[in-house]
Design a protein around this motif. Structure first.
Motif, PDB file in Angstrom:
ATOM      1  N   PRO A  65       0.819  -1.220   0.000  1.00 58.81           N
ATOM      2  CA  PRO A  65       0.000   0.000   0.000  1.00 58.81           C
ATOM      3  C   PRO A  65       0.851   1.268   0.000  1.00 58.81           C
ATOM      4  CG  PRO A  65       0.093  -0.936   2.193  1.00 58.81           C
ATOM      5  CD  PRO A  65       0.761  -1.920   1.294  1.00 58.81           C
ATOM      6  N   ASP A  66       0.276   2.339  -0.524  1.00 60.63           N
ATOM      7  CA  ASP A  66       0.954   3.635  -0.443  1.00 60.63           C
ATOM      8  C   ASP A  66       0.979   4.137   0.996  1.00 60.63           C
ATOM      9  OD1 ASP A  66       1.329   4.242  -3.377  1.00 60.63           O
ATOM     10  OD2 ASP A  66      -0.851   3.977  -3.334  1.00 60.63           O
ATOM     11  N   ALA A  67      -0.063   3.766   1.749  1.00 58.48           N
ATOM     12  CA  ALA A  67      -0.153   4.207   3.137  1.00 58.48           C
ATOM     13  C   ALA A  67      -0.823   3.130   3.990  1.00 58.48           C
ATOM     14  CB  ALA A  67      -0.942   5.512   3.235  1.00 58.48           C
ATOM     15  N   VAL A  68      -0.396   3.054   5.244  1.00 63.61           N
ATOM     16  CA  VAL A  68      -1.019   2.176   6.238  1.00 63.61           C
ATOM     17  C   VAL A  68      -1.532   3.055   7.374  1.00 63.61           C
ATOM     18  CG1 VAL A  68      -0.605   0.387   7.973  1.00 63.61           C
ATOM     19  CG2 VAL A  68       0.418   0.179   5.690  1.00 63.61           C
ATOM     20  N   ILE A  69      -2.795   2.859   7.758  1.00 67.73           N
ATOM     21  CA  ILE A  69      -3.368   3.572   8.905  1.00 67.73           C
ATOM     22  C   ILE A  69      -3.597   2.543  10.008  1.00 67.73           C
ATOM     23  CG2 ILE A  69      -5.240   5.025   9.775  1.00 67.73           C
ATOM     24  CD1 ILE A  69      -5.841   5.873   6.906  1.00 67.73           C
ATOM     25  N   ASN A  70      -2.882   2.697  11.115  1.00 73.08           N
ATOM     26  CA  ASN A  70      -3.004   1.732  12.210  1.00 73.08           C
ATOM     27  C   ASN A  70      -4.006   2.212  13.265  1.00 73.08           C
ATOM     28  OD1 ASN A  70      -2.533  -0.409  14.006  1.00 73.08           O
ATOM     29  ND2 ASN A  70      -1.004   0.816  15.094  1.00 73.08           N
ATOM     30  N   THR A  71      -5.218   1.664  13.207  1.00 72.84           N
ATOM     31  CA  THR A  71      -6.225   2.000  14.207  1.00 72.84           C
ATOM     32  C   THR A  71      -6.343   0.915  15.273  1.00 72.84           C
ATOM     33  OG1 THR A  71      -8.231   0.936  13.319  1.00 72.84           O
ATOM     34  CG2 THR A  71      -7.537   2.990  12.280  1.00 72.84           C
ATOM     35  N   ALA A  72      -5.690  -0.225  15.070  1.00 74.01           N
ATOM     36  CA  ALA A  72      -5.821  -1.364  15.984  1.00 74.01           C
ATOM     37  C   ALA A  72      -5.016  -1.121  17.257  1.00 74.01           C
ATOM     38  CB  ALA A  72      -5.347  -2.642  15.302  1.00 74.01           C
ATOM     39  N   ALA A  73      -5.629  -1.412  18.407  1.00 76.35           N
ATOM     40  CA  ALA A  73      -4.944  -1.242  19.688  1.00 76.35           C
ATOM     41  C   ALA A  73      -5.813  -1.807  20.797  1.00 76.35           C
ATOM     42  CB  ALA A  73      -4.663   0.236  19.958  1.00 76.35           C
ATOM     43  N   MET A  74      -5.202  -2.033  21.955  1.00 78.88           N
ATOM     44  CA  MET A  74      -5.975  -2.272  23.166  1.00 78.88           C
ATOM     45  C   MET A  74      -6.196  -0.903  23.801  1.00 78.88           C
ATOM     46  SD  MET A  74      -5.155  -4.507  26.639  1.00 78.88           S
ATOM     47  CE  MET A  74      -5.280  -6.135  25.901  1.00 78.88           C
ATOM     48  N   THR A  75      -7.451  -0.461  23.861  1.00 75.99           N
ATOM     49  CA  THR A  75      -7.742   0.902  24.305  1.00 75.99           C
ATOM     50  C   THR A  75      -8.505   0.972  25.622  1.00 75.99           C
ATOM     51  OG1 THR A  75      -9.751   0.938  22.963  1.00 75.99           O
ATOM     52  CG2 THR A  75      -7.738   1.812  21.947  1.00 75.99           C
ATOM     53  N   GLN A  76      -8.947  -0.187  26.149  1.00 74.10           N
ATOM     54  CA  GLN A  76      -9.621  -0.174  27.443  1.00 74.10           C
ATOM     55  C   GLN A  76      -8.564   0.046  28.537  1.00 74.10           C
ATOM     56  OE1 GLN A  76     -12.901  -0.229  27.847  1.00 74.10           O
ATOM     57  NE2 GLN A  76     -13.221  -0.424  25.643  1.00 74.10           N
ATOM     58  N   VAL A  77      -8.602   1.232  29.126  1.00 69.76           N
ATOM     59  CA  VAL A  77      -7.513   1.680  29.993  1.00 69.76           C
ATOM     60  C   VAL A  77      -7.330   0.763  31.205  1.00 69.76           C
ATOM     61  CG1 VAL A  77      -6.605   3.641  31.294  1.00 69.76           C
ATOM     62  CG2 VAL A  77      -7.973   4.037  29.246  1.00 69.76           C
ATOM     63  N   ASP A  78      -8.419   0.342  31.816  1.00 72.93           N
ATOM     64  CA  ASP A  78      -8.308  -0.530  32.983  1.00 72.93           C
ATOM     65  C   ASP A  78      -7.843  -1.934  32.598  1.00 72.93           C
ATOM     66  OD1 ASP A  78      -9.083   1.411  34.837  1.00 72.93           O
ATOM     67  OD2 ASP A  78     -11.206   1.049  34.452  1.00 72.93           O
ATOM     68  N   GLN A  79      -8.286  -2.409  31.442  1.00 69.12           N
ATOM     69  CA  GLN A  79      -7.837  -3.713  30.961  1.00 69.12           C
ATOM     70  C   GLN A  79      -6.329  -3.698  30.720  1.00 69.12           C
ATOM     71  OE1 GLN A  79      -9.481  -4.905  27.168  1.00 69.12           O
ATOM     72  NE2 GLN A  79      -8.807  -7.020  27.381  1.00 69.12           N
ATOM     73  N   CYS A  80      -5.820  -2.601  30.190  1.00 71.91           N
ATOM     74  CA  CYS A  80      -4.377  -2.482  29.963  1.00 71.91           C
ATOM     75  C   CYS A  80      -3.609  -2.557  31.284  1.00 71.91           C
ATOM     76  CB  CYS A  80      -4.060  -1.168  29.250  1.00 71.91           C
ATOM     77  SG  CYS A  80      -4.560  -1.122  27.515  1.00 71.91           S
ATOM     78  N   GLU A  81      -4.201  -2.010  32.332  1.00 76.42           N
ATOM     79  CA  GLU A  81      -3.559  -1.996  33.645  1.00 76.42           C
ATOM     80  C   GLU A  81      -3.482  -3.403  34.242  1.00 76.42           C
ATOM     81  OE1 GLU A  81      -1.460   0.738  35.854  1.00 76.42           O
ATOM     82  OE2 GLU A  81      -2.703   1.206  34.120  1.00 76.42           O
ATOM     83  N   THR A  82      -4.494  -4.214  33.969  1.00 73.81           N
ATOM     84  CA  THR A  82      -4.558  -5.557  34.563  1.00 73.81           C
ATOM     85  C   THR A  82      -4.016  -6.645  33.635  1.00 73.81           C
ATOM     86  OG1 THR A  82      -6.855  -5.820  33.805  1.00 73.81           O
ATOM     87  CG2 THR A  82      -6.524  -4.940  36.017  1.00 73.81           C
ATOM     88  N   GLU A  83      -3.900  -6.330  32.319  1.00 74.62           N
ATOM     89  CA  GLU A  83      -3.378  -7.295  31.348  1.00 74.62           C
ATOM     90  C   GLU A  83      -2.214  -6.652  30.584  1.00 74.62           C
ATOM     91  OE1 GLU A  83      -6.535  -8.883  28.886  1.00 74.62           O
ATOM     92  OE2 GLU A  83      -7.952  -8.843  30.557  1.00 74.62           O
ATOM     93  N   LYS A  84      -1.158  -6.378  31.311  1.00 74.08           N
ATOM     94  CA  LYS A  84      -0.062  -5.576  30.762  1.00 74.08           C
ATOM     95  C   LYS A  84       0.662  -6.264  29.604  1.00 74.08           C
ATOM     96  CE  LYS A  84       0.652  -2.886  34.938  1.00 74.08           C
ATOM     97  NZ  LYS A  84       1.506  -2.607  36.107  1.00 74.08           N
ATOM     98  N   GLU A  85       0.802  -7.562  29.681  1.00 72.17           N
ATOM     99  CA  GLU A  85       1.505  -8.284  28.608  1.00 72.17           C
ATOM    100  C   GLU A  85       0.729  -8.191  27.294  1.00 72.17           C
ATOM    101  OE1 GLU A  85       3.040 -12.808  27.758  1.00 72.17           O
ATOM    102  OE2 GLU A  85       3.070 -12.091  29.837  1.00 72.17           O
ATOM    103  N   ALA A  86      -0.580  -8.381  27.372  1.00 71.96           N
ATOM    104  CA  ALA A  86      -1.416  -8.283  26.173  1.00 71.96           C
ATOM    105  C   ALA A  86      -1.414  -6.861  25.628  1.00 71.96           C
ATOM    106  CB  ALA A  86      -2.844  -8.717  26.487  1.00 71.96           C
ATOM    107  N   CYS A  87      -1.459  -5.884  26.531  1.00 72.69           N
ATOM    108  CA  CYS A  87      -1.413  -4.475  26.122  1.00 72.69           C
ATOM    109  C   CYS A  87      -0.117  -4.175  25.393  1.00 72.69           C
ATOM    110  CB  CYS A  87      -1.564  -3.580  27.356  1.00 72.69           C
ATOM    111  SG  CYS A  87      -1.302  -1.828  27.033  1.00 72.69           S
TER     112      CYS A  87
END
Length: 299
Positions: A65-87
């Protein structure tokens, strides 16, 4: 112009699919983990797990592609705090894989980031403000920004704030729907009045991302709404819009709620750079509610 987006099943991804696939001058490759949850249309869908480096390399190399837009992420803030490896895997390691694939394919890379890289002591923020995350989520996004900035490829970062909108399958809620649905049932609500944000309509964020990609505008851009509001302000505006009972809404401090991740008190963005360099024009919160309301009537 050929554009590949990650996270096409997510809220922003869905809005980008709608926006880009409707443009005859653009070719779209939509990617997400698992099956496509959107209606088929004038685009190609590829299943892609961004945490699988070989899969990322294969899909991006295949389509170049000419460009890649990365919208994928773990965005649930509390989930990131409790599942740090996955985040860490989704928000940092995956970005490393995409950067490498974009380097090989010669693709422009647009990465999405967040106001949660800031501590909320001195908001609203411009693009030059010093970051100081309070949560693991914020740290993961700041680390991913550093990867992009140091990559040596052609890149941009779009930072955003509190995105709201309607998902195709109604799988996502937002503060407007939360207030509307509860008050229509007569449920009392406690809403925070000591945190400030510049809420962003998902359609506006998609438009801002497309403007960056079409111009291949390198650097950091704040893409958000313009109005600095508390969740309580947003709840009151929702009550006014739908004619709901405000007496059911109580204003409370953020300290009322016990949450794993610490939130910044006052963020929000100054969007002058995006307005002047990109021609970005966000809707007001009231206009955003009207757009959302019209979409709900169609569903």
């Amino acid at each position: 112009m050929k554009i590949l987006i990650t996270g096409s099943n997510g809220l922003l991804g869905q809005k980008l699919v709608s926006l880009i696939s409707g443009n005859e001058a653009l070719q779209l490759i939509a990617t997400s983990r698992g099956e496509n949850r959107l209606p088929t249309g004038d685009y190609v869908y590829e299943s892609m797990d961004i945490t699988d480096s070989a899969e990322v390399d294969r899909v991006i190399s295949k389509h170049a592609p000419d460009a890649v837009i990365n919208t994928a992420a773990m965005t649930q803030v509390d989930q990131c705090e409790t599942e740090k490896e996955a985040c860490r895997s989704l928000n940092v390691d995956a970005v490393k894989y995409m950067v490498e694939a974009c380097r090989k394919a010669g693709s422009f890379f647009l990465h999405l980031s967040t106001d949660f890289i800031f501590d909320g002591e001195d908001g609203p923020y411009d693009e030059e403000a010093e970051a100081n995350p309070l949560s693991f989520y914020g740290h993961s996004k700041l680390d991913s920004e550093a990867l992009v900035k140091e990559s040596g490829i052609s890149w941009a970062i779009a930072r955003t704030v509190l995105v709201y909108g309607t998902a195709h399958d109604m799988s996502r809620s937002n503060i407007i729907l939360w207030v509307k649905n509860n008050l229509e049932k007569g449920n009392p609500l406690r809403v925070v009045d000591d945190q400030w944000r510049t809420p962003t309509l998902a359609e506006d964020l998609a438009q801002g991302c497309l403007l960056i990609v079409e111009k291949k505008a390198e650097g950091v851009y704040n893409i958000s709404g313009k109005e600095l509001l508390t969740p309580y302000d947003m709840a009151m505006k929702t009550c006014d819009f739908y004619g709901l009972d405000k007496s059911l809404v109580s204003r409370v401090n953020a300290s009322t709620f016990s949450q794993p991740a610490k939130r910044p008190a006052k963020t929000g963005f100054i969007i002058t750079k995006a307005e002047t360099e990109l021609g970005y024009k966000p809707h007001s919160f009231e206009e955003g509610m009207k757009i959302l309301s019209n979409q709900l009537m169609v569903k």
